[in-house]
Each structure stands twice: as structure tokens, then as C-alpha cells.
Design a protein around this motif. Structure first.
Motif, PDB file in Angstrom:
ATOM      1  N   CYS A  36       0.844  -1.187   0.000  1.00 34.53           N
ATOM      2  CA  CYS A  36       0.000   0.000   0.000  1.00 34.53           C
ATOM      3  C   CYS A  36       0.887   1.247   0.000  1.00 34.53           C
ATOM      4  O   CYS A  36       1.704   1.424   0.906  1.00 34.53           O
ATOM      5  CB  CYS A  36      -0.903  -0.010   1.234  1.00 34.53           C
ATOM      6  SG  CYS A  36      -1.821   1.526   1.475  1.00 34.53           S
ATOM      7  N   PRO A  37       0.754   2.118  -1.003  1.00 35.16           N
ATOM      8  CA  PRO A  37       1.603   3.303  -1.046  1.00 35.16           C
ATOM      9  C   PRO A  37       1.365   4.246   0.139  1.00 35.16           C
ATOM     10  O   PRO A  37       2.297   4.872   0.638  1.00 35.16           O
ATOM     11  CB  PRO A  37       1.250   3.989  -2.357  1.00 35.16           C
ATOM     12  CG  PRO A  37       0.186   3.197  -3.005  1.00 35.16           C
ATOM     13  CD  PRO A  37      -0.099   2.004  -2.166  1.00 35.16           C
ATOM     14  N   LEU A  44       0.824   4.418   8.377  1.00 34.02           N
ATOM     15  CA  LEU A  44      -0.550   4.259   8.849  1.00 34.02           C
ATOM     16  C   LEU A  44      -1.321   3.312   7.928  1.00 34.02           C
ATOM     17  O   LEU A  44      -0.960   3.127   6.760  1.00 34.02           O
ATOM     18  CB  LEU A  44      -1.257   5.616   8.878  1.00 34.02           C
ATOM     19  CG  LEU A  44      -0.653   6.663   9.808  1.00 34.02           C
ATOM     20  CD1 LEU A  44      -1.332   8.010   9.594  1.00 34.02           C
ATOM     21  CD2 LEU A  44      -0.753   6.217  11.255  1.00 34.02           C
ATOM     22  N   LEU A  45      -2.394   2.750   8.457  1.00 32.31           N
ATOM     23  CA  LEU A  45      -3.255   1.879   7.662  1.00 32.31           C
ATOM     24  C   LEU A  45      -4.311   2.713   6.946  1.00 32.31           C
ATOM     25  O   LEU A  45      -4.981   3.531   7.571  1.00 32.31           O
ATOM     26  CB  LEU A  45      -3.949   0.849   8.563  1.00 32.31           C
ATOM     27  CG  LEU A  45      -3.025  -0.119   9.295  1.00 32.31           C
ATOM     28  CD1 LEU A  45      -3.824  -0.936  10.289  1.00 32.31           C
ATOM     29  CD2 LEU A  45      -2.292  -1.003   8.318  1.00 32.31           C
ATOM     30  N   CYS A  46      -4.460   2.511   5.646  1.00 31.52           N
ATOM     31  CA  CYS A  46      -5.522   3.179   4.899  1.00 31.52           C
ATOM     32  C   CYS A  46      -6.812   2.362   5.060  1.00 31.52           C
ATOM     33  O   CYS A  46      -6.783   1.259   5.612  1.00 31.52           O
ATOM     34  CB  CYS A  46      -5.129   3.349   3.433  1.00 31.52           C
ATOM     35  SG  CYS A  46      -5.353   1.887   2.402  1.00 31.52           S
ATOM     36  N   VAL A 110     -19.570   6.660   1.488  1.00 33.74           N
ATOM     37  CA  VAL A 110     -18.354   5.845   1.394  1.00 33.74           C
ATOM     38  C   VAL A 110     -17.169   6.599   1.983  1.00 33.74           C
ATOM     39  O   VAL A 110     -16.387   6.042   2.761  1.00 33.74           O
ATOM     40  CB  VAL A 110     -18.078   5.440  -0.073  1.00 33.74           C
ATOM     41  CG1 VAL A 110     -16.692   4.842  -0.231  1.00 33.74           C
ATOM     42  CG2 VAL A 110     -19.139   4.467  -0.567  1.00 33.74           C
ATOM     43  N   LEU A 111     -17.028   7.870   1.636  1.00 34.45           N
ATOM     44  CA  LEU A 111     -15.929   8.679   2.155  1.00 34.45           C
ATOM     45  C   LEU A 111     -16.009   8.810   3.674  1.00 34.45           C
ATOM     46  O   LEU A 111     -14.986   8.717   4.373  1.00 34.45           O
ATOM     47  CB  LEU A 111     -15.950  10.061   1.506  1.00 34.45           C
ATOM     48  CG  LEU A 111     -14.823  11.009   1.894  1.00 34.45           C
ATOM     49  CD1 LEU A 111     -13.468  10.442   1.513  1.00 34.45           C
ATOM     50  CD2 LEU A 111     -15.035  12.363   1.235  1.00 34.45           C
ATOM     51  N   SER A 112     -17.198   8.985   4.203  1.00 32.06           N
ATOM     52  CA  SER A 112     -17.372   9.116   5.659  1.00 32.06           C
ATOM     53  C   SER A 112     -17.007   7.823   6.379  1.00 32.06           C
ATOM     54  O   SER A 112     -16.261   7.843   7.374  1.00 32.06           O
ATOM     55  CB  SER A 112     -18.818   9.495   5.993  1.00 32.06           C
ATOM     56  OG  SER A 112     -19.149  10.728   5.421  1.00 32.06           O
ATOM     57  N   VAL A 113     -17.532   6.707   5.897  1.00 30.92           N
ATOM     58  CA  VAL A 113     -17.231   5.417   6.535  1.00 30.92           C
ATOM     59  C   VAL A 113     -15.738   5.116   6.437  1.00 30.92           C
ATOM     60  O   VAL A 113     -15.114   4.685   7.410  1.00 30.92           O
ATOM     61  CB  VAL A 113     -18.071   4.282   5.903  1.00 30.92           C
ATOM     62  CG1 VAL A 113     -17.586   2.917   6.351  1.00 30.92           C
ATOM     63  CG2 VAL A 113     -19.540   4.469   6.230  1.00 30.92           C
ATOM     64  N   ALA A 114     -15.144   5.375   5.268  1.00 34.89           N
ATOM     65  CA  ALA A 114     -13.712   5.117   5.085  1.00 34.89           C
ATOM     66  C   ALA A 114     -12.873   5.981   6.019  1.00 34.89           C
ATOM     67  O   ALA A 114     -11.892   5.507   6.602  1.00 34.89           O
ATOM     68  CB  ALA A 114     -13.320   5.358   3.628  1.00 34.89           C
ATOM     69  N   ARG A 121      -9.041   2.403  13.082  1.00 32.91           N
ATOM     70  CA  ARG A 121      -8.103   1.280  13.040  1.00 32.91           C
ATOM     71  C   ARG A 121      -6.677   1.703  13.330  1.00 32.91           C
ATOM     72  O   ARG A 121      -5.849   0.890  13.729  1.00 32.91           O
ATOM     73  CB  ARG A 121      -8.230   0.516  11.732  1.00 32.91           C
ATOM     74  CG  ARG A 121      -7.688   1.214  10.517  1.00 32.91           C
ATOM     75  CD  ARG A 121      -8.046   0.510   9.244  1.00 32.91           C
ATOM     76  NE  ARG A 121      -7.722  -0.886   9.309  1.00 32.91           N
ATOM     77  CZ  ARG A 121      -7.357  -1.619   8.275  1.00 32.91           C
ATOM     78  NH1 ARG A 121      -7.312  -1.086   7.088  1.00 32.91           N
ATOM     79  NH2 ARG A 121      -7.074  -2.878   8.406  1.00 32.91           N
ATOM     80  N   ASN A 122      -6.357   2.979  13.122  1.00 31.49           N
ATOM     81  CA  ASN A 122      -5.019   3.446  13.460  1.00 31.49           C
ATOM     82  C   ASN A 122      -4.886   3.814  14.929  1.00 31.49           C
ATOM     83  O   ASN A 122      -3.774   3.918  15.449  1.00 31.49           O
ATOM     84  CB  ASN A 122      -4.618   4.630  12.570  1.00 31.49           C
ATOM     85  CG  ASN A 122      -4.190   4.160  11.192  1.00 31.49           C
ATOM     86  OD1 ASN A 122      -3.184   3.484  11.048  1.00 31.49           O
ATOM     87  ND2 ASN A 122      -4.975   4.477  10.186  1.00 31.49           N
ATOM     88  N   LEU A 123      -6.016   4.019  15.609  1.00 31.64           N
ATOM     89  CA  LEU A 123      -5.990   4.297  17.042  1.00 31.64           C
ATOM     90  C   LEU A 123      -5.997   3.015  17.875  1.00 31.64           C
ATOM     91  O   LEU A 123      -5.607   3.038  19.043  1.00 31.64           O
ATOM     92  CB  LEU A 123      -7.179   5.185  17.442  1.00 31.64           C
ATOM     93  CG  LEU A 123      -7.125   6.621  16.931  1.00 31.64           C
ATOM     94  CD1 LEU A 123      -8.399   7.365  17.319  1.00 31.64           C
ATOM     95  CD2 LEU A 123      -5.893   7.344  17.446  1.00 31.64           C
TER      96      LEU A 123
END
Length: 124
Positions: A36-37, A44-46, A110-114, A121-123
């Protein structure tokens, strides 16, 4: 070009990718799979990090491992993608060339959920 060509081509590419992935374990180091770039640049995880591992686990019938790899992508993303693809395939079978659109509300959702998923997930 007949309307069914594009969705069937996408299905063919997906099948070819699945055939490659079923024999290539992304959980192991040294596989020829892109990193993942976003993760490479930031650490961090995207929102879709773990998606390749998730698909690998699904191809091997391991639903628990797939859920562990990326729960939101599995629970929300896979059904949404399959629904959109099914609508596109049905529209093409009926002679329509344009794929179904997500629309502004759908894109915002989609943008909000992402975004929430990426922060959460990064916390954790």
C-alpha cells in the motif's frame, strides 16, 4: 462493442487475479504483491489496507481471518461492490452501456465510513 463486454472483461480480470492470489499467500514475506503506497509513505493503515489478505482468506474459506484483516471492507465493501457489479451486469444485459452510478450521497457515505474506519483502526 456490445454492452456486456466491459462487465465481462472486469469479471475475467478479477478471475485471473483470484487465480494468482489463491496460490500467493500475502501473509508471507517475499510475495510479488504491491505494498500500500499510503502505508509505505506514512506507516498508517488506509481504509483498504488488508484487502489483499482479506481476499486471500476468503478464497481459502477463512471468514474469521478475512474479518480480522479488514472488517469494514468485508462487511460493507464486498456487499456494496457485488451489488454495484450485479447492477452493472444486469444493465449491460438489458443493452445499457453506462454502469450504475453511486451518486453524491453514496460517495459521501463511502468517504465518511472510510475516514472513520481509517482513524479508528489506526488508534486501536
Amino acid at each position: 462493442m456490445p454492452p456486456l463486454v466491459a462487465p465481462l472483461a472486469v469479471l475475467g480480470v478479477g478471475a485471473a487475479a483470484s487465480l494468482y492470489l489463491v496460490n500467493t499467500d500475502p501473509h508471507q514475506e517475499g510475495q510479488w504483491l504491491p505494498r500500500c503506497p499510503f502505508n509505505w509513505l506514512t506507516g498508517l493503515l488506509c481504509p483498504v489496507c488488508g484487502g489483499t489478505r482479506m481476499v486471500y482468506d476468503l478464497l481459502h474459506g477463512d471468514l474469521a481471518a478475512a474479518f480480522h484483516d479488514n472488517a469494514v471492507l468485508l462487511v460493507l465493501g464486498v456487499p456494496a461492490a457485488l451489488t454495484l457489479y450485479g447492477r452493472w451486469l444486469l444493465a449491460a444485459a438489458r443493452g445499457r452501456r453506462e454502469p450504475p452510478q453511486v451518486g453524491n450521497r453514496g460517495a459521501l457515505m463511502v468517504l465518511s465510513v472510510a475516514s472513520v474506519w481509517m482513524v479508528a483502526r489506526n488508534l486501536m
